[in-house]
Write an enzyme that holds these catalytic residues in place. Structure first.
Site, PDB file in Angstrom:
ATOM      1  N   ARG A  78      56.842  -9.603  25.165  1.00  0.00           N
ATOM      2  CA  ARG A  78      55.412  -9.928  25.049  1.00  0.00           C
ATOM      3  C   ARG A  78      54.640  -9.500  26.289  1.00  0.00           C
ATOM      4  O   ARG A  78      55.033  -9.800  27.414  1.00  0.00           O
ATOM      5  CB  ARG A  78      55.233 -11.434  24.838  1.00  0.00           C
ATOM      6  CG  ARG A  78      53.779 -11.869  24.816  1.00  0.00           C
ATOM      7  CD  ARG A  78      53.652 -13.331  24.455  1.00  0.00           C
ATOM      8  NE  ARG A  78      54.166 -14.220  25.466  1.00  0.00           N
ATOM      9  CZ  ARG A  78      53.465 -14.665  26.513  1.00  0.00           C
ATOM     10  NH1 ARG A  78      52.219 -14.261  26.700  1.00  0.00           N
ATOM     11  NH2 ARG A  78      54.006 -15.512  27.355  1.00  0.00           N
ATOM     12  N   ARG A 107      57.176  -8.316  32.431  1.00  0.00           N
ATOM     13  CA  ARG A 107      58.047  -9.448  32.752  1.00  0.00           C
ATOM     14  C   ARG A 107      59.529  -9.126  32.595  1.00  0.00           C
ATOM     15  O   ARG A 107      60.349  -9.605  33.371  1.00  0.00           O
ATOM     16  CB  ARG A 107      57.678 -10.644  31.860  1.00  0.00           C
ATOM     17  CG  ARG A 107      56.327 -11.226  32.202  1.00  0.00           C
ATOM     18  CD  ARG A 107      55.903 -12.304  31.232  1.00  0.00           C
ATOM     19  NE  ARG A 107      54.614 -12.861  31.626  1.00  0.00           N
ATOM     20  CZ  ARG A 107      53.959 -13.769  30.921  1.00  0.00           C
ATOM     21  NH1 ARG A 107      54.464 -14.210  29.780  1.00  0.00           N
ATOM     22  NH2 ARG A 107      52.798 -14.241  31.345  1.00  0.00           N
ATOM     23  N   HIS A 166      60.921 -18.395  28.908  1.00  0.00           N
ATOM     24  CA  HIS A 166      59.501 -18.711  28.857  1.00  0.00           C
ATOM     25  C   HIS A 166      58.913 -18.609  27.450  1.00  0.00           C
ATOM     26  O   HIS A 166      58.137 -19.462  27.049  1.00  0.00           O
ATOM     27  CB  HIS A 166      58.749 -17.757  29.790  1.00  0.00           C
ATOM     28  CG  HIS A 166      57.279 -17.976  29.854  1.00  0.00           C
ATOM     29  ND1 HIS A 166      56.728 -19.160  30.324  1.00  0.00           N
ATOM     30  CD2 HIS A 166      56.214 -17.171  29.525  1.00  0.00           C
ATOM     31  CE1 HIS A 166      55.408 -19.071  30.290  1.00  0.00           C
ATOM     32  NE2 HIS A 166      55.069 -17.887  29.784  1.00  0.00           N
ATOM     33  N   GLU A 173      46.880  -8.865  35.091  1.00  0.00           N
ATOM     34  CA  GLU A 173      48.251  -9.380  35.025  1.00  0.00           C
ATOM     35  C   GLU A 173      49.213  -8.229  34.797  1.00  0.00           C
ATOM     36  O   GLU A 173      48.823  -7.122  34.414  1.00  0.00           O
ATOM     37  CB  GLU A 173      48.379 -10.435  33.906  1.00  0.00           C
ATOM     38  CG  GLU A 173      47.610 -11.710  34.215  1.00  0.00           C
ATOM     39  CD  GLU A 173      47.787 -12.790  33.169  1.00  0.00           C
ATOM     40  OE1 GLU A 173      47.393 -13.930  33.442  1.00  0.00           O
ATOM     41  OE2 GLU A 173      48.321 -12.507  32.080  1.00  0.00           O
ATOM     42  N   GLN A 199      49.020 -21.058  31.904  1.00  0.00           N
ATOM     43  CA  GLN A 199      48.173 -20.966  33.087  1.00  0.00           C
ATOM     44  C   GLN A 199      47.251 -19.747  33.035  1.00  0.00           C
ATOM     45  O   GLN A 199      46.073 -19.819  33.360  1.00  0.00           O
ATOM     46  CB  GLN A 199      49.032 -20.889  34.353  1.00  0.00           C
ATOM     47  CG  GLN A 199      49.843 -22.142  34.626  1.00  0.00           C
ATOM     48  CD  GLN A 199      50.720 -21.990  35.855  1.00  0.00           C
ATOM     49  OE1 GLN A 199      50.730 -20.958  36.512  1.00  0.00           O
ATOM     50  NE2 GLN A 199      51.486 -23.023  36.154  1.00  0.00           N
ATOM     51  N   HIS A 225      60.250 -15.507  32.088  1.00  0.00           N
ATOM     52  CA  HIS A 225      59.166 -15.305  33.058  1.00  0.00           C
ATOM     53  C   HIS A 225      59.806 -15.134  34.429  1.00  0.00           C
ATOM     54  O   HIS A 225      60.646 -15.940  34.830  1.00  0.00           O
ATOM     55  CB  HIS A 225      58.210 -16.501  33.074  1.00  0.00           C
ATOM     56  CG  HIS A 225      56.886 -16.182  33.692  1.00  0.00           C
ATOM     57  ND1 HIS A 225      56.743 -15.918  35.027  1.00  0.00           N
ATOM     58  CD2 HIS A 225      55.641 -16.063  33.148  1.00  0.00           C
ATOM     59  CE1 HIS A 225      55.470 -15.654  35.292  1.00  0.00           C
ATOM     60  NE2 HIS A 225      54.787 -15.725  34.158  1.00  0.00           N
ATOM     61  N   ALA A 273      47.798 -22.868  17.909  1.00  0.00           N
ATOM     62  CA  ALA A 273      47.987 -22.348  16.550  1.00  0.00           C
ATOM     63  C   ALA A 273      47.668 -23.405  15.504  1.00  0.00           C
ATOM     64  O   ALA A 273      46.917 -23.159  14.555  1.00  0.00           O
ATOM     65  CB  ALA A 273      49.411 -21.833  16.377  1.00  0.00           C
ATOM     66  N   SER A 278      50.496 -29.382  17.383  1.00  0.00           N
ATOM     67  CA  SER A 278      49.083 -29.501  17.748  1.00  0.00           C
ATOM     68  C   SER A 278      48.724 -28.662  18.967  1.00  0.00           C
ATOM     69  O   SER A 278      47.898 -29.059  19.777  1.00  0.00           O
ATOM     70  CB  SER A 278      48.729 -30.969  18.022  1.00  0.00           C
ATOM     71  OG  SER A 278      49.517 -31.473  19.093  1.00  0.00           O
ATOM     72  N   GLY A 279      49.355 -27.484  19.089  1.00  0.00           N
ATOM     73  CA  GLY A 279      48.936 -26.524  20.095  1.00  0.00           C
ATOM     74  C   GLY A 279      47.798 -25.677  19.550  1.00  0.00           C
ATOM     75  O   GLY A 279      47.151 -26.018  18.547  1.00  0.00           O
ATOM     76  N   SER A 333      49.796 -14.081  23.911  1.00  0.00           N
ATOM     77  CA  SER A 333      50.305 -15.118  23.007  1.00  0.00           C
ATOM     78  C   SER A 333      49.207 -16.047  22.508  1.00  0.00           C
ATOM     79  O   SER A 333      49.157 -16.380  21.316  1.00  0.00           O
ATOM     80  CB  SER A 333      51.409 -15.933  23.686  1.00  0.00           C
ATOM     81  OG  SER A 333      50.958 -16.473  24.912  1.00  0.00           O
ATOM     82  N   LEU A 334      48.316 -16.495  23.396  1.00  0.00           N
ATOM     83  CA  LEU A 334      47.214 -17.354  22.944  1.00  0.00           C
ATOM     84  C   LEU A 334      46.317 -16.589  21.977  1.00  0.00           C
ATOM     85  O   LEU A 334      45.851 -17.141  20.978  1.00  0.00           O
ATOM     86  CB  LEU A 334      46.406 -17.850  24.148  1.00  0.00           C
ATOM     87  CG  LEU A 334      47.157 -18.730  25.159  1.00  0.00           C
ATOM     88  CD1 LEU A 334      46.236 -19.123  26.309  1.00  0.00           C
ATOM     89  CD2 LEU A 334      47.726 -19.978  24.496  1.00  0.00           C
TER      90      LEU A 334
END
Length: 518
Positions: free
Chosen positions: A376, A280, A341, A115, A47, A233, A13, A10-11, A381-382
């Site tokens: 990545r 990263r 991460h 970032e 975050q 990370h 995706a 239930s994230g 990712s989101l």
């Protein structure tokens, strides 16, 4: 039990997919399965934000595409990268339409952050709680759809397969309320099970990230790809003898924070001209090398030169966590280390999130889409989850009428904890697994050392099989973690050989060809 569509996880995706299917087809029943509560997922921990090209004067899709390729060591699938980047503004607008709130500037426009690895400011965020804001938004939206039914007392043990026809027919679950094994039959099964960070010595991941989706898909025969690419990370808040570490967001370095060693030296420029804004993988490797040279346990993030009011406004949660450990960001440096991460590889899928098994889909961290390549890019990712869950929903709505559910005659079996492993034994085995799986093993050791580690993993697996009745969640999760660790090492060893033999450039093509054949 029967349902039309099963969503495991239930994230971002899982919920995005469930909402889109449920909204378009109110007549379909959709089960969302959680092994814990809805808000315990990797999405809720995110975050930073979502990478989206919005400032067309300074930024462009091509720049975002190129940044993604650079971060991924050009092992990305170009068609996938172009699809994801170009869809980003639409997928972001859908979230906003559903009620998501993102930070804005004085003029009311979305505030864009910078970032590591990005050439332009393009990160849309909600302070340092972007993931939590998205999960809350999606949960509220899902609650308005009566055909979405949540089940948080089931642990998914395995996929139910029609092996001769390579079809997924549903799932086998442990009902944690009754201790019984049950079957849930479905026309479509959608894996959104997240990553596997809990396998490693240090991780930023929550307790649910135990590689369940990878392990069950592997047992069912799905193609699993590139599991050797585990992203560490570089800036997790160091606490001695802690397994799960608090994340210090990538955006803090984009805001101007500096990484220093115990002497106060900014050593990252020795490894990359971008310094703190390198990707990263580069920053993590530089920190690990610095620690080997110095013999220290951690390096530090220095925020003392930053405006404390502006820092607090952007990073409320990070400041509060530091304060709880008596770290005053105005006076003290923050101890940091790299931590596992993000699982960049996963269950191989096409642009519609279809796996190599019929009626089985995967999206989010458990899936390998071809977007990320070897590493990545921050805040992709989101975005990836939004795009692939959107594509999956469209495909499912197109084909579900052709899929007839299959009836099962199933005898329920009740697990008995009496034959399961003692909790202390499971805990010790879990710690042993964590000690094996490290940054050095994946990225600094030779294949002989990796082979020895793989033998150790297989010995752990054999030891766990001495306790055959997996009557509790801890046992089942440890089994999945050990199996997934074995896959990671097998892929790591193969990758080293492929790289030596020059096979890597054709990886994206071979992945596509395998999906077409399936």
């Amino acid at each position: 039990m029967k349902t039309d569509v099963l969503v495991i996880g239930s994230g971002i995706a899982g919920l995005t997919f469930a909402i889109k299917v449920a909204s378009a087809r109110p007549d379909l029943s959709i089960f969302v399965i959680n092994k814990n509560s809805n808000d315990v997922c990797n999405t809720a921990q995110a975050q930073g934000g979502i990478a989206v090209v919005l400032d067309k004067l300074k930024d462009s899709f091509e720049q975002h595409i190129e940044d993604t390729f650079k971060a991924g060591q050009r092992l990305n699938d170009r068609a996938v990268v172009e699809m994801v980047v170009s869809q980003a503004p639409q997928r972001l607008q859908e979230l906003i339409n559903w009620g998501a709130s993102f930070d804005t500037d004085e003029m009311g426009a979305l505030d864009l952050a910078l970032e590591g690895g990005h050439s332009q400011k393009r990160i849309v965020h909600h302070r340092d709680l972007t993931g939590k804001e998205m999960v809350n938004t999606l949960s509220r939206k899902a609650a308005t759809l009566s055909n979405i039914i949540f089940h948080d007392h089931f642990f998914v043990k395995d996929l139910v397969m029609d092996k001769p026809n390579n079809k997924c027919l549903g799932i086998k679950v442990l009902d944690k309320k009754t201790g019984e094994d049950k079957i849930i039959n479905s026309r479509i099964t959608f894996l959104a099970t997240g990553g596997s960070g809990r396998i490693f010595q240090n991780t930023t991941n929550p307790s649910v990230a135990t590689g369940d989706g990878i392990a069950m898909a592997h047992r069912a025969g799905a193609e699993i790809t590139n599991m050797n690419f585990i992203q560490f990370h570089p800036t997790a808040l160091y606490q001695k003898d802690m397994h799960a570490l608090f994340l210090i967001s990538e955006a803090v370095r984009g805001f101007g924070a500096q990484v220093v060693n115990s002497k106060g030296e900014r050593f990252l420029f020795q490894y990359d001209e971008r310094g703190e804004l390198a990707t990263r993988d580069i920053v993590s490797e530089a920190i690990v090398k610095e620690l080997k040279i110095s013999g220290e346990e951690c390096v530090f993030m220095d925020c003392r030169h930053l405006d404390p009011k502006a820092f607090t406004s952007h990073f409320t949660t990070i400041k509060a966590r530091c304060a709880s450990l008596e770290i005053d960001i105005r006076k003290h440096v923050i101890p940091i280390v790299p931590a596992a991460h993000y699982q960049t590889g996963g269950i191989c899928v096409n642009e519609y999130a279809e796996t190599t098994i019929q009626n089985l889909y995967a999206s989010g961290e458990c899936a390998h889409t071809g977007l990320h390549g070897a590493n990545r890019l921050a805040s992709n990712s989101l975005l990836e989850a939004l795009v692939f869950s959107h594509g999956a929903a469209g495909k499912v709505l197109e084909v579900i009428h052709k899929i007839q559910p299959k009836d099962f005659q199933v005898q329920k079996t009740k697990s008995s904890g009496a034959y399961g492993a003692d909790p202390l034994i499971l805990e010790r085995m879990g710690r042993e697994l964590n000690q094996i799986m490290s940054f050095d093993l994946l990225y600094a050791s030779n294949n002989n050392e990796k082979e020895k580690a793989l033998d150790h993993i297989r010995a752990l697996q054999a030891k766990l099989k001495m306790y055959p009745n997996a009557g509790n969640q801890d046992h089942l999760e440890l089994d999945n973690m050990i199996q997934t660790a074995g896959i990671i090492l097998e892929h790591t060893i193969k990758y080293t050989i492929d790289r030596k033999n020059g096979y890597l450039q054709n990886k994206a093509f071979r992945r596509k060809r395998n999906l077409e054949l399936a």
